[in-house]
Structure formats: C-alpha cells, structure tokens
Enzyme design. Structure first.
Site, short mmCIF file in Angstrom:
data_model
loop_
_atom_site.label_atom_id
_atom_site.label_comp_id
_atom_site.label_asym_id
_atom_site.label_seq_id
_atom_site.Cartn_x
_atom_site.Cartn_y
_atom_site.Cartn_z
N LYS A 118 0.84 -1.21 0.00
CA LYS A 118 0.00 0.00 0.00
C LYS A 118 0.87 1.26 0.00
CE LYS A 118 -2.10 -1.15 3.85
NZ LYS A 118 -1.36 -2.39 4.12
N ARG A 141 -9.53 0.64 9.07
CA ARG A 141 -9.07 -0.71 9.35
C ARG A 141 -10.12 -1.53 10.09
NH1 ARG A 141 -3.15 0.51 9.21
NH2 ARG A 141 -2.01 -1.43 9.31
N ARG A 163 11.40 -5.25 4.98
CA ARG A 163 11.17 -3.83 4.67
C ARG A 163 12.19 -2.95 5.40
NH1 ARG A 163 5.22 -1.88 5.25
NH2 ARG A 163 5.35 -3.14 7.13
N ARG A 179 11.41 -1.15 10.95
CA ARG A 179 10.37 -0.80 11.92
C ARG A 179 10.37 -1.79 13.08
NH1 ARG A 179 4.95 0.14 8.38
NH2 ARG A 179 4.09 -0.99 10.15
N ARG A 239 -0.16 -8.98 13.35
CA ARG A 239 -0.82 -7.95 12.53
C ARG A 239 -1.67 -8.58 11.42
NH1 ARG A 239 4.41 -5.08 11.06
NH2 ARG A 239 3.19 -3.93 9.52
P1 ADP Z 1 2.21 -1.85 3.24
O1 ADP Z 1 2.21 -0.35 3.20
O2 ADP Z 1 1.01 -2.44 2.56
O3 ADP Z 1 2.43 -2.42 4.60
P2 ADP Z 1 4.74 -1.59 1.77
O4 ADP Z 1 4.38 -0.76 0.59
O5 ADP Z 1 5.52 -0.92 2.85
O6 ADP Z 1 3.44 -2.35 2.37
O7 ADP Z 1 5.54 -2.85 1.23
C1 ADP Z 1 6.05 -3.85 2.12
C2 ADP Z 1 7.42 -4.31 1.63
O8 ADP Z 1 7.28 -5.03 0.42
C3 ADP Z 1 8.38 -3.15 1.35
O9 ADP Z 1 9.68 -3.54 1.73
C4 ADP Z 1 8.30 -2.96 -0.18
O10 ADP Z 1 9.52 -2.49 -0.73
C5 ADP Z 1 7.99 -4.38 -0.66
N1 ADP Z 1 7.07 -4.41 -1.82
C6 ADP Z 1 6.00 -3.61 -2.04
N2 ADP Z 1 5.37 -3.96 -3.19
C7 ADP Z 1 6.06 -5.03 -3.69
C8 ADP Z 1 5.89 -5.84 -4.86
N3 ADP Z 1 4.88 -5.65 -5.73
N4 ADP Z 1 6.80 -6.83 -5.06
C9 ADP Z 1 7.81 -7.04 -4.17
N5 ADP Z 1 8.02 -6.31 -3.06
C10 ADP Z 1 7.14 -5.31 -2.81
P1 AMP Z 2 0.92 0.59 9.09
O1 AMP Z 2 1.98 1.63 9.01
O2 AMP Z 2 -0.27 0.89 8.25
O3 AMP Z 2 1.45 -0.81 8.88
O4 AMP Z 2 0.38 0.64 10.60
C1 AMP Z 2 1.24 0.33 11.68
C2 AMP Z 2 0.43 0.20 12.98
O5 AMP Z 2 -0.20 1.46 13.28
C3 AMP Z 2 -0.71 -0.82 12.95
O6 AMP Z 2 -0.27 -2.15 13.20
C4 AMP Z 2 -1.62 -0.27 14.06
O7 AMP Z 2 -1.11 -0.58 15.35
C5 AMP Z 2 -1.48 1.24 13.87
N1 AMP Z 2 -2.51 1.75 12.93
C6 AMP Z 2 -2.30 2.34 11.72
N2 AMP Z 2 -3.46 2.69 11.14
C7 AMP Z 2 -4.44 2.30 12.01
C8 AMP Z 2 -5.86 2.34 11.96
N3 AMP Z 2 -6.52 2.86 10.92
N4 AMP Z 2 -6.53 1.86 13.04
C9 AMP Z 2 -5.89 1.35 14.10
N5 AMP Z 2 -4.56 1.25 14.19
C10 AMP Z 2 -3.83 1.72 13.15
#
Ligand code: ADP
Ligand code: AMP
Length: 217
Positions: free
Chosen positions: A13, A88, A127, A160, A171
């Site tokens: 995302k 969420r 990541r 992270r 999660r």
């Molecule tokens: P989210 O925001 O949904 O938690 P991220 O965009 O941070 O996910 O992506 C999670 C990890 O996967 C990051 O390290 C990113 O570089 C990698 N990633 C994202 N999209 C892809 C893809 N299509 N193929 C391979 N790796 C990806």
């Molecule tokens: P993310 O960066 O989207 O992976 O979110 C990291 C963490 O932030 C999650 O695991 C939750 O603990 C908290 N968080 C982010 N967005 C929300 C949401 N919309 N509702 C509740 N918790 C959230």
C-alpha cells in the site's frame, strides 16, 4: 480523486501510495506514518499509539478517527486524498462515511491489494525505511543501490520495530479478523477494485492506473 488503499500489512500500500499521490497530485495520508511521526517526537499520541503498535494491535478507533477527521479538513484535501491504512475496522469505515457526509463529499474508489500470507511475512520483515525521507525499500525485492543508505536522500535505512516475524504474524491475524470484512463492506457499495499485489511493483501500479482511468473493475 478520493481513494482508499486496502490490503494486509506488507501488501504494498505505502509503496503504491507514493506513485499514486504523485500522479494524481493528492496527499498520501498514512495513519501508520502519522503514529510513527508522533512516536519519533515523543508526543502523548505517540506514547499511546506505541503501546498498541508494538503488540501488533490496532490503536482504538476513536483515536484514529479523530486524527483522520482533522487531517481531511486541511486545504490540501480539497482536490482529493489517498488514505493508506485507514479505515481498518468496519466502525472506522462508518465513521469515515459520516465525516465525508459532513464535508458533502464521498469516496470514488477503494483499491484492494491482495497478497498471499506467505509473501506478506517476507515482505514486512525485509522492509527498510529511510529515517529522513520515509522512502520504503526491501532488502531483496527493492534494494537500495548501497546497503542501508537511501537512494533519494542518502539517509539511514532502518527496520520498523513491528516488522519482526512475531508482530507481523499478529498484525496479519488482526487484519483477517478486523479489516478483511471491509472488502465486503465496500464491494456492496460498488466502490471496490481488487488487484493482484504479488506482481512486480511497476505492474501493480499500471493496473491501479487502469482501474482509475480505464473502466475495468
Ligand atoms: P504496506 O504499506 O502495505 O504495509 P509496503 O508498501 O511498505 O506495504 O511494502 C512492504 C514491503 O514489500 C516493502 O519492503 C516494499 O519495498 C515491498 N514491496 C511492495 N510492493 C512489492 C511488490 N509488488 N513486489 C515485491 N516487493 C514489494
Ligand atoms: P501501518 O503503518 O499501516 O502498517 O500501521 C502500523 C500500525 O499502526 C498498525 O499495526 C496499528 O497498530 C497502527 N494503525 C495504523 N493505522 C491504524 C488504523 N486505521 N486503526 C488502528 N490502528 C492503526
């Protein structure tokens, strides 16, 4: 364009949000990023959110909804916005409808990025994020040119706290029970488009553009 990106942790995302926000000139609003900013700055909100985030749990709805409501009132959201990681829960989604109703507007599209659980864990654990500009990398799938250093600003890359196997598993469990029901919620409102997030980053983006600019579902 008023959009939501839906999908499990690690679906991609945040990665896609950067390109979408750039192409359509709309602000990328990530509730996770807002919490991490507050944690970094030791604010009361950051302290509260960290308790939940470290355990892989959701921050309480009322806390998150208030933040998003405030953020959507900013002038930069007048032409649209991209929500990443919010809503969420079904309750958050209903609250969002209320907020948008008060603003006399509504969502255009919810993009659901689907990825198999096996891939999600590897994605999240690998990541890495830039401490300075927030760019996202992956040690295998999207590595920086120099290990540990951001390509864009030379900032230091970090992992992270919640990107360890145990917390990621929690999660994903929370996603399945609390967030996945939103797929039906938005499908019933005919707002949903589902994409295969296992494809390459650029391919997923091309498909998002096709959904937003073409007439495919
Ligand atoms: P989210 O925001 O949904 O938690 P991220 O965009 O941070 O996910 O992506 C999670 C990890 O996967 C990051 O390290 C990113 O570089 C990698 N990633 C994202 N999209 C892809 C893809 N299509 N193929 C391979 N790796 C990806
Ligand atoms: P993310 O960066 O989207 O992976 O979110 C990291 C963490 O932030 C999650 O695991 C939750 O603990 C908290 N968080 C982010 N967005 C929300 C949401 N919309 N509702 C509740 N918790 C959230």
């Amino acid at each position: 364009m008023r959009l939501i990106l839906l999908g499990p942790p690690g679906a991609g995302k945040g990665t896609q949000a950067v390109s979408i926000s750039d192409r359509y000139n709309i602000p990328h609003i990530s509730t996770g990023d807002i919490f991490r900013f507050n944690i970094k700055n030791n604010t009361p909100l950051g302290l509260k959110a960290k308790e939940y985030m470290d355990k892989g749990l959701l921050v309480p709805d009322e806390v998150v909804v208030e933040i998003v409501e405030d953020r959507l009132k900013n002038d930069d959201c007048k032409q649209g916005f991209l929500l990443d990681g919010f809503p969420r829960t079904v309750n958050q989604a209903k609250e969002l409808e209320n907020v948008l109703g008060k603003m006399d507007t509504e969502l255009n599209k919810v993009i659901n990025i689907q990825v198999d659980k096996k891939i999600l864990v590897e994605r999240a654990v690998g990541r890495r994020i830039c401490r300075d500009c927030g760019s996202t990398y992956h040690i295998r799938f999207n590595p920086p040119a120099e290990e540990g250093v951001c390509d864009l600003c030379s900032g230091e890359l970090y992992q992270r706290d919640d990107d360890n196997e145990k917390t990621v598993a929690k999660r994903i469990e929370v996603y399945l029970s609390e967030t996945e029901p939103l797929i039906n919620f938005y499908d019933e409102k005919c707002k949903l488009s589902t994409l295969d997030g296992a494809k390459a980053i650029s391919q997923v983006f091309d498909e998002i553009v096709e959904v937003l600019e073409g007439n495919t579902k």
